[in-house]
Design an enzyme around this catalytic site. Structure first.
Site, PDB file in Angstrom:
ATOM      1  CD  GLU A  64      -3.236   0.505   0.368  1.00 33.00           C
ATOM      2  OE1 GLU A  64      -2.747   1.524  -0.164  1.00 33.00           O
ATOM      3  OE2 GLU A  64      -4.470   0.271   0.386  1.00 33.00           O
ATOM      4  NE  ARG A  89      -5.330  -2.101   8.736  1.00 31.57           N
ATOM      5  CZ  ARG A  89      -5.529  -1.597   7.532  1.00 31.57           C
ATOM      6  NH1 ARG A  89      -5.304  -0.321   7.311  1.00 31.57           N
ATOM      7  NH2 ARG A  89      -5.982  -2.364   6.541  1.00 31.57           N
ATOM      8  CG  ASN A 138      -7.193   2.000   5.060  1.00 37.68           C
ATOM      9  OD1 ASN A 138      -6.661   0.903   4.987  1.00 37.68           O
ATOM     10  ND2 ASN A 138      -8.055   2.453   4.152  1.00 37.68           N
ATOM     11  CG  ASN A 184      -8.299   3.487   0.926  1.00 34.31           C
ATOM     12  OD1 ASN A 184      -7.129   3.730   0.673  1.00 34.31           O
ATOM     13  ND2 ASN A 184      -8.730   2.264   1.177  1.00 34.31           N
ATOM     14  CG  ASP A 221      -7.194   0.743  -1.696  1.00 32.03           C
ATOM     15  OD1 ASP A 221      -6.619   1.618  -1.029  1.00 32.03           O
ATOM     16  OD2 ASP A 221      -7.224  -0.447  -1.358  1.00 32.03           O
TER      17      ASP A 221
END
Length: 326
Positions: free
Chosen positions: A55, A132, A134, A181, A231
């Protein structure tokens, strides 16, 4: 290969509870607007390692290397396209040479790469044990905007968007989000584009670059679930957006004002997580992917799941990442 730095446990005032040679692969571009057609791209798997949840890639201009994270192994990674080596969490952002802003769990800190040490600056969302960080990115003024979400739980309204300022203070800018995101800014810095994966939407806000404040949300586009969950996204120099679609196997290019789909870039893996532009002139698109959540049968069908890809020949260029000023 990429090199890895595993983050130490987060402690803020008190302990936290918790290349091989480049290979040319598939190439596919579905153009949805003939006026926006581009040269046929070439896709290479440049980091042929199976990351569980690659990521947040970004190009570091000073060292000419790609920096990214593997969220599920708590690691920050970097890869140098010239040597194939380098030294490697929710997200990572540029600070100064040898130092990065990192978000691990719901903690924010500064990573000293050589020492492998993190100076933890803030611990947020303590009342949400399943949350958490991201994603995150540095804004044009040098403040970071990390996002907390509830992975695996996916309850609406659990996510938030925070700003970490240079003086280490933190302000919550948005709450009641699903899976916050990807985010990026318009070329004039007055607009923030933001993804909420849980409702498959991209919105944009009026942005105050001095304070990080947001106002006047509007919908850019709404995806259908079969297209994959939106995303990470990035802006290019023509002010169009590139957005990865996890479980959709593609990167979408869209008009930032109307949400009109300009093209689909079909990738050789299904769990496409994020993308950024890099290279000498920011004309290469780097795309991360994930292997987690794929069955053994799916992994056999997708031997490149979790690899990092480079897409060449798109005919557009991206923008350099900003540095945190704290």
């Amino acid at each position: 290969m990429s090199h890895i730095r595993e983050l130490p446990a987060c402690t803020v005032q008190q302990p936290s509870p918790d290349d091989q040679e480049n290979g040319t692969e598939n190439r596919a571009l579905t153009a949805l607007s003939s006026s926006q057609a581009m040269a046929s791209p070439r896709i290479e798997a440049v980091i042929q390692e199976r990351h569980r949840m690659g990521e947040c890639p970004m190009w570091e201009e000073e060292t000419r290397q790609l920096v990214f994270v593997d969220i599920n192994t708590r690691t920050v990674c970097w890869w140098n396209p010239l040597s194939g080596g380098g030294d490697p969490v929710g997200c990572v952002a540029l600070h100064r040479e040898g130092s990065y802003v990192v978000a691990s769990g719901t903690c924010l800190g500064l990573l000293d790469w050589e020492k492998g040490q993190v100076e933890w600056a803030a611990w947020l969302d303590r009342d949400k044990p399943h949350n958490r960080f991201n994603d995150g990115k540095v804004d044009p003024a040098g403040s970071t905007m990390p996002e907390a979400s509830a992975p695996g739980v996916w309850e609406p309204g659990q996510g938030s968007l925070y700003t970490l300022y240079a003086d280490r203070s933190v302000v919550r800018q948005l709450d009641q989000l699903g899976i916050p995101n990807g985010l990026d800014w318009s070329l004039d810095h007055h607009t923030l584009y933001h993804v909420d994966g849980l409702d498959y939407s991209v919105r944009f806000y009026d942005y105050d670059v001095q304070t990080g404040g947001l106002a006047n949300p509007r919908l850019v586009c709404q995806l259908e679930p079969e297209q994959g969950m939106p995303d990470e996204l990035f802006m290019d120099t023509t002010e169009t957006l590139w957005m990865a679609c996890i479980d959709g196997g593609r990167v979408i290019r869209m008009d930032a004002e109307t949400g009109t789909r300009l093209c689909n870039l079909e990738m050789p893996v299904s769990r496409v997580t994020s993308c950024c532009f890099g290279g000498a002139d920011y004309s290469d698109l780097y795309v991360t992917s994930a292997a987690d959540s794929l069955s053994p049968e799916q992994l056999l069908r997708e031997p490149q799941a979790g690899h990092v890809f480079k897409v060449l020949g798109l005919g557009v260029r991206g923008l350099a990442s900003c540095h945190f000023s704290g």
